[in-house]
Write an enzyme that holds these catalytic residues in place. Structure first.
Site, PDB file in Angstrom:
ATOM      1  N   LYS A   1       0.830  -1.211   0.000  1.00  0.00           N
ATOM      2  CA  LYS A   1       0.000   0.000   0.000  1.00  0.00           C
ATOM      3  C   LYS A   1       0.865   1.262   0.000  1.00  0.00           C
ATOM      4  CE  LYS A   1      -4.235  -1.784   0.437  1.00  0.00           C
ATOM      5  NZ  LYS A   1      -3.944  -3.219   0.485  1.00  0.00           N
TER       6      LYS A   1
ATOM      7  N   ALA B   1       7.637  -6.675   7.140  1.00  0.00           N
ATOM      8  CA  ALA B   1       6.787  -7.769   7.607  1.00  0.00           C
ATOM      9  C   ALA B   1       5.411  -7.191   7.893  1.00  0.00           C
ATOM     10  CB  ALA B   1       7.387  -8.389   8.870  1.00  0.00           C
TER      11      ALA B   1
ATOM     12  N   VAL C   1      11.490   3.876   4.806  1.00  0.00           N
ATOM     13  CA  VAL C   1      10.128   4.189   5.237  1.00  0.00           C
ATOM     14  C   VAL C   1       9.656   3.174   6.277  1.00  0.00           C
ATOM     15  CG1 VAL C   1       7.752   4.468   4.409  1.00  0.00           C
ATOM     16  CG2 VAL C   1       9.646   5.141   2.944  1.00  0.00           C
ATOM     17  N   SER C   2      10.255   1.989   6.271  1.00  0.00           N
ATOM     18  CA  SER C   2       9.776   0.870   7.077  1.00  0.00           C
ATOM     19  C   SER C   2      10.006   1.095   8.564  1.00  0.00           C
ATOM     20  CB  SER C   2      10.451  -0.425   6.625  1.00  0.00           C
ATOM     21  OG  SER C   2      10.245  -0.647   5.248  1.00  0.00           O
TER      22      SER C   2
ATOM     23  N   SER D   1       5.863  15.868  12.175  1.00  0.00           N
ATOM     24  CA  SER D   1       5.943  17.332  12.116  1.00  0.00           C
ATOM     25  C   SER D   1       4.832  17.895  11.239  1.00  0.00           C
ATOM     26  CB  SER D   1       7.312  17.769  11.588  1.00  0.00           C
ATOM     27  OG  SER D   1       8.347  17.393  12.475  1.00  0.00           O
TER      28      SER D   1
ATOM     29  N   HIS E   1      10.393   8.453  15.962  1.00  0.00           N
ATOM     30  CA  HIS E   1       9.074   8.324  15.355  1.00  0.00           C
ATOM     31  C   HIS E   1       8.330   7.279  16.181  1.00  0.00           C
ATOM     32  CE1 HIS E   1       5.867   8.153  12.457  1.00  0.00           C
ATOM     33  NE2 HIS E   1       6.131   6.903  12.120  1.00  0.00           N
TER      34      HIS E   1
ATOM     35  N   THR F   1      -1.061   3.487   6.919  1.00  0.00           N
ATOM     36  CA  THR F   1      -1.105   4.902   6.532  1.00  0.00           C
ATOM     37  C   THR F   1      -0.252   5.034   5.276  1.00  0.00           C
ATOM     38  OG1 THR F   1       0.833   5.504   7.881  1.00  0.00           O
ATOM     39  CG2 THR F   1      -1.329   5.673   8.930  1.00  0.00           C
TER      40      THR F   1
END
Length: 313
Positions: free
Chosen positions: A10, A78, A117-118, A153, A179, A224
């Site tokens: 996604k 995963a 990104v993971s 942010s 994060h 997301t």
């Protein structure tokens, strides 16, 4: 500009579409464990490009097809189930995935800038950097970037903008650190038009609301994808066009607030070489402690993960 995206779920597919739509690559390679998915997404996006003013090649491929990439975006993970309480639960499995991918990717593209990104993005970005440096003496820390708190942010600025009646782009306020649960707003240096933004309890609550919003979306959708995709697009555009934009991203920390051996988000100047500068925001005592607490959490995650890996890198 050749960009490869690893993991076409996604998030990876949305990132692919955004980059193609904005014409940020001349060649876009989509890699997925199930190649049929990458092929279908590549075909769909290539056909969509016909409705834009840009010319680029979008194709699926194997790891070998990512060779000589300028940017490699890591969106492979995963599965994250709705029962999970923390992103950190993915660290061991995602590190194992990176152990199988990073050596090959670095071998084929030693000059590439890696954008992770993971999740858990901070600890995993550090793992990626450690794995990469073990397999290439050409790669430097400036080439390994996690999306970090750029997303948080944006969420925080959106809430501030509504309360202040000012466009989010005109607000200079950062969420820093991890994060995750320990993230904090550097409100002591937050400004708009040269005017400091008061760190009142309402603004502090906005930090919690911004943090919670991600889980609200996840519990309903199961993922997301829009905010993170546009965050990646900001990073990619700053690299491709050498904009030197200042963005809060997760990078290797080497002494800031007396923190070492982990990745956390600080404002960074991003350009064609990756990270050009880490900016050392002046934090007050409370914020400095919050940053150090974030480091402690991430370092514990890293140490536990490395103790569980049968063949350390």
């Amino acid at each position: 500009m050749k960009i490869s995206i690893i993991g076409i779920g996604k998030v990876g597919s949305t990132i692919s579409f955004v980059i193609a739509k904005d014409g940020l690559a001349s060649e876009l390679v989509l890699y997925n464990r199930t190649r049929e998915i990458a092929h279908a997404e590549a075909l769909d996006i290539q056909q969509a490009v016909a409705l834009t003013p840009h010319r680029l090649l979008v194709r699926d491929g194997d790891i070998e097809d990512t060779a000589k990439s300028d940017i490699i975006i890591l969106a492979v993970s995963a599965p994250m189930t709705k029962e999970m309480k923390s992103r950190a639960e993915l660290l061991l499995s995602n590190t194992q995935i990176m152990l199988s991918l990073i050596p090959l990717l670095v071998r084929h593209s030693p000059q590439a800038i890696f954008i992770n990104v993971s999740n858990p993005v901070d600890a995993l970005t550090y793992q990626i950097w450690q794995i990469a440096r073990q397999h290439s003496k050409q790669i430097h820390w400036q080439q390994v970037i996690g999306t970090g708190t750029l997303i948080d942010s944006a969420r925080f600025r959106d809430l501030l903008a509504s309360q202040l009646g000012i466009h989010p782009a005109d607000i200079n306020a950062y969420i820093l650190g991890e994060h995750g649960d320990g993230q904090f707003a550097a409100l002591s240096s937050a400004m708009c038009g040269g005017e400091f933004i008061d760190a009142n309890p309402l603004r502090q609550q906005m930090v919690e609301d911004a943090k919670q919003s991600a889980w609200t979306i996840f519990q309903t959708k199961g993922y997301t994808n829009y905010t993170v995709s546009l965050a990646v697009e900001l990073i990619v555009r700053s690299i491709v066009e050498d904009l030197r934009s200042t963005l809060p991203v997760s990078v290797s920390i080497d002494g800031y607030c007396n923190v070492y051996s982990c990745c956390l988000s600080v404002p960074c100047v991003i350009g064609r070489q990756g990270i050009h500068r880490r900016l050392e925001t002046q934090l007050n005592e409370r914020e400095t402690l919050a940053f150090q607490n974030c480091a402690h959490v991430i370092q514990q995650q890293i140490q536990f993960c490395q103790s569980q890996i049968a063949h350390p890198y």
